[in-house]
Design an enzyme around this catalytic site. Structure first.
Site, mmCIF file in Angstrom:
data_model
loop_
_atom_site.group_PDB
_atom_site.id
_atom_site.type_symbol
_atom_site.label_atom_id
_atom_site.label_comp_id
_atom_site.label_asym_id
_atom_site.label_seq_id
_atom_site.Cartn_x
_atom_site.Cartn_y
_atom_site.Cartn_z
ATOM 1 N N HIS A 48 -33.831 -9.947 -2.759
ATOM 2 C CA HIS A 48 -32.511 -10.348 -3.229
ATOM 3 C C HIS A 48 -31.912 -11.447 -2.358
ATOM 4 O O HIS A 48 -31.240 -12.352 -2.859
ATOM 5 C CB HIS A 48 -31.578 -9.136 -3.245
ATOM 6 C CG HIS A 48 -30.258 -9.398 -3.893
ATOM 7 N ND1 HIS A 48 -30.088 -9.445 -5.254
ATOM 8 C CD2 HIS A 48 -29.030 -9.644 -3.366
ATOM 9 C CE1 HIS A 48 -28.820 -9.696 -5.536
ATOM 10 N NE2 HIS A 48 -28.153 -9.819 -4.405
ATOM 11 N N HIS A 94 -25.552 -8.299 -11.382
ATOM 12 C CA HIS A 94 -25.198 -7.046 -10.720
ATOM 13 C C HIS A 94 -25.792 -5.912 -11.548
ATOM 14 O O HIS A 94 -25.103 -5.005 -12.006
ATOM 15 C CB HIS A 94 -23.686 -6.909 -10.564
ATOM 16 C CG HIS A 94 -23.284 -6.462 -9.196
ATOM 17 N ND1 HIS A 94 -22.360 -5.480 -8.943
ATOM 18 C CD2 HIS A 94 -23.718 -6.862 -7.965
ATOM 19 C CE1 HIS A 94 -22.213 -5.307 -7.650
ATOM 20 N NE2 HIS A 94 -23.031 -6.135 -7.033
#
Length: 746
Positions: A48, A94
């Site tokens: 990430h 998200h």
């Protein structure tokens, strides 16, 4: 340095590192890291944060143009309108937090993307979102949809930032892993852009915003950088909790500070919190920092250095201030009721030194953590399922009732009205919204100026499942087409690339093909990629989502008052179709999926040169006020697009009498095929000659197909009436799906 227990390879594995990565860390440091240092490496070397599987491929995307002031690498990209005004924008995912805790996951996704934009010194003016949910029959889909929409609505509404559009799709591939992609755009004076580049030995480092708690620890490392499994629900504590009212104060404080000579650099504490913000700011400036963790404002007692560095508590930023301007900065922050603490200083040694209770608790070279993060060229393999997608259309029975098919399509999960969703969003706050949700693109005015900004978000995961390169290119082309349908010229895009695990060769093949498709379309259409996000590990129990590249694109109109909308306006207007009507392209269509339960076939072809010419025609025709309405033909084909043109925003309907050319292929392909680069236009008959001249000049096929009038939709071809149905009936089913779907769960 404070002594901690000796770290083992098992500790590294629990933190999400591999054995090889742990060995590399020891080699870089010349020693074993302590526990805090291991946590910092783990989170900043996570997928990430480091983009270790994607960075080598992302470099192939075009990122420059005369308008680009800031490309990828900052909190958001920036493109210029002129010398006095620019646009900052970005889209972020998200996904995993929103599956585990949908309300807070979606809300903090909105909060995070808002901070990415206003950290640049830009005032947010609008947001969009792209959402993907599982099959409506899945027991969790209804709950996830309701909570995600509520989270987005509540955070944006409380912040006073309008959510002006977006897209929502349902597919069984998202049953175990939904997607929540959030986009925000803001206005900024080019002279007041703030970057995240720490500079100046001796300059103080300020922590501003909310206090730090234990929420969100390992959100980036172990939640966003790994696949879901049976223990997914146990990861709920890693989801952060947002406070939009506090973020509003943070926004206003940053707006007041922007342009101050005392502001050197500003970075959002998003994924990986204080760890990522400090190391990334130092890396960009080629400097180090000394941080005093005792000074970090906290809301929980006895937090360890590890927790303080890795917490992902929301509404926090790291600010580097020019020495001598401390009181000015503190005065502004205190005015807005914000926590502000001087927690460190910029150094010239190229290391981040962490101190607590008077002791050094960690010291790491910035280059080792940031520059030496792994870069993988992972193996790739073409998925075997692609060899099993051919359809024998001769064995596909044609429908007996095309009226019934059209009604089913319009009331289906993927084509029905989204008004249940967007009416929960305050899309008019700020009074800049010119075109409300439901059109091809949203349109915003710039107060005090005549120019306008159009924004859209697009992506078709079925196309990218069937052909990852073509599907990604179509996403770019459709976004550009949607902007052109309101009269806007595309000037930049941001992408959110959602895929399964990069450790699986089939997923990496899909990803790299997607990059190639985006690259080709951007080069052909002249649109730079100025920011973006890669979201890997979107899978559960080794079942990946369909590859889902989402494109958010920004367009510019020289005069906001001169624009088009999709809806018919006048009885008697002529209806024309721009684009090719000669191909039977049912592969990947909503019709095939809904009526024949087939997710197969070849997606529609895409001619990027034709697409560019079509966009130019639309902008010129709209600019000359030739057209009454303009609407893209996309999912559901021509029949669906014509019905949508007749669903007026007022709640009324306006019908059409249409005669399509007689094709050499089946009627369902004519009505519901999803060939690209096609647009339905209505216009006064006296403007028809000018339209023909434009089409000839731009070399775009043009067919006169009917006229606007009545309350019914009638479509004929070759002397045969294919569809003859009341638009009010169609509209009723179109409007009712989502409200009824939600109410069935109550």
């Amino acid at each position: 340095m404070r002594k901690e227990r000796e770290i083992t390879v098992e500790d590294a594995l629990r933190e999400g590192l591999t054995k090889e990565e742990f060995s590399r860390i020891i080699e870089l440091l010349g020693r074993k890291p302590n526990y805090t240092e291991l946590g910092i490496f783990a989170v900043l070397w996570s997928e990430h944060c480091s983009y270790k599987s994607s960075r080598v491929h992302l470099k192939r995307l075009p990122t420059t143009s005369p308008r680009v002031l800031q490309g990828p690498g900052e909190n958001a990209g920036v493109v210029a309108i002129d010398s006095d005004l620019a646009l900052a924008f970005k889209i972020e995912s998200h996904n995993h937090p929103s599956y585990i805790e949908p309300y807070q996951g979606a809300a903090t996704g909105v909060g995070g993307i808002l901070r990415d934009v206003f950290t640049m010194g830009a005032r947010p003016i609008a947001s969009l979102n792209s959402l993907r949910f599982g099959d409506p029959s899945h027991p969790r889909t209804r709950y996830l949809l309701e909570q995600v929409v509520a989270g987005i609505a509540d955070y944006g509404n409380c912040m006073g930032i309008p959510t002006v559009g977006g897209e929502v799709y349902f597919d069984h591939s998202y049953n175990g892993n939904i997607l929540v992609n959030a986009f925000t755009i803001g206005l900024v004076d080019p002279k007041r852009i703030i970057k995240a580049k720490a500079e100046g030995e001796g300059n103080p480092v300020f922590y501003i915003g909310a206090k730090t708690g234990r929420d969100g620890i390992h959100g980036a490392g172990l939640l966003a950088s790994s696949s879901f499994d049976e223990e997914a629900e146990e990861k709920r504590p890693t989801v952060q909790v947002g406070d939009p009212f506090y973020e509003k104060l943070l926004l206003e404080a940053v707006m007041e500070l922007s342009g101050s000579p005392g502001v050197i650099a500003l970075q959002d504490m998003g994924a990986a919190g204080l760890a990522s913000s400090s190391f990334e700011m130092a890396s960009r400036g080629g400097v180090g920092m000394e941080l005093f963790l005792d000074r970090v404002p906290v809301r929980e007692p006895a937090m360890t250095p590890y927790e303080l560095m890795l917490s992902e508590s929301q509404e926090r930023m790291l600010l580097v201030v020019k020495r001598g301007y401390e009181e000015e900065v503190i005065r502004v922050l205190r005015k807005w009721g914000l926590d502000a603490a001087e927690i460190g200083v910029v150094t010239s040694d190229g290391a981040i030194t962490l101190k607590k209770d008077g002791e050094v608790v960690a010291k790491l070279p910035v280059s080792a953590v940031v520059d030496e993060a792994p870069r993988y060229e992972r193996p790739m393999r073409r998925p075997g399922y692609l060899d099993e997608l051919e359809i024998d259309y001769d064995k596909l029975p044609p429908p007996s009732d095309y009226n019934e098919v059209l009604a089913k399509l319009l009331s289906s999960p993927n084509l029905s009205s989204r008004s249940w969703i967007f009416t929960q969003y305050d899309h008019m706050v700020g009074t800049n919204t010119v075109i409300r949700p439901g059109a091809d693109s949203a349109l915003l005015r710039i107060k005090g100026r005549k120019e306008g900004i159009a924004i859209t978000v697009d992506g078709n995961s079925t196309y990218t499942y069937l052909d990852p390169e073509l599907g990604a290119a179509i996403a770019v082309a459709e976004a550009a087409r949607n902007l052109a349908c309101v009269g806007a010229e595309p000037i930049g895009l941001t992408d959110c690339l959602n895929y399964g695990s990069p450790e699986r060769p089939e997923v990496m093949w899909q990803f790299v093909k997607g990059i190639e498709g985006i690259r080709n379309a951007c080069l052909a259409l002249g649109v730079p990629v100025v920011s973006g996000n890669v979201s890997f590990y979107n899978e559960t129990r080794e079942k990946a989502i369909d590859p889902t590249p989402i494109i958010a694109m920004v367009g510019f109109l020289p005069d906001v008052e001169i624009h088009a909308t999709p809806w018919f306006k006048h009885e008697g207007d002529v209806i024309i179709l721009l684009g090719d009507i000669s191909r039977e392209e049912l592969g990947g269509s909503e019709y095939l999926k809904l009526i024949h339960k087939l997710k197969k076939g070849k997606p529609p072809e895409l001619d990027l040169v034709l697409e560019g010419r079509l966009g130019a025609l639309l902008r010129e025709g709209i600019g000359r006020r030739l057209f009454s309405s303009v609407h893209d033909v996309s999912e559901g084909g021509i029949a669906t697009a014509l019905a949508e043109c007749g669903f007026l925003p007022s709640g009324e309907v306006l019908g059409a009498e249409v005669e399509l050319p007689s094709p050499s292929f089946r009627a369902d392909g004519l009505l519901f095929g999803e060939s690209q680069s096609r647009v339905i236009i209505s216009l006064p008959r006296e403007n028809l000659g000018e339209a023909f001249k434009l089409a000839e000049e731009k070399r775009i096929p043009l067919e006169v197909i009917g006229r606007v009038g009545g309350k019914r939709l009638r479509i004929a071809s070759g002397g045969r009436i294919l569809i003859d149905t009341g638009l009010s009936f169609l509209r009723k089913g179109w409007e009712e799906f989502l409200p009824q779907f939600i109410s069935r769960g109550r």
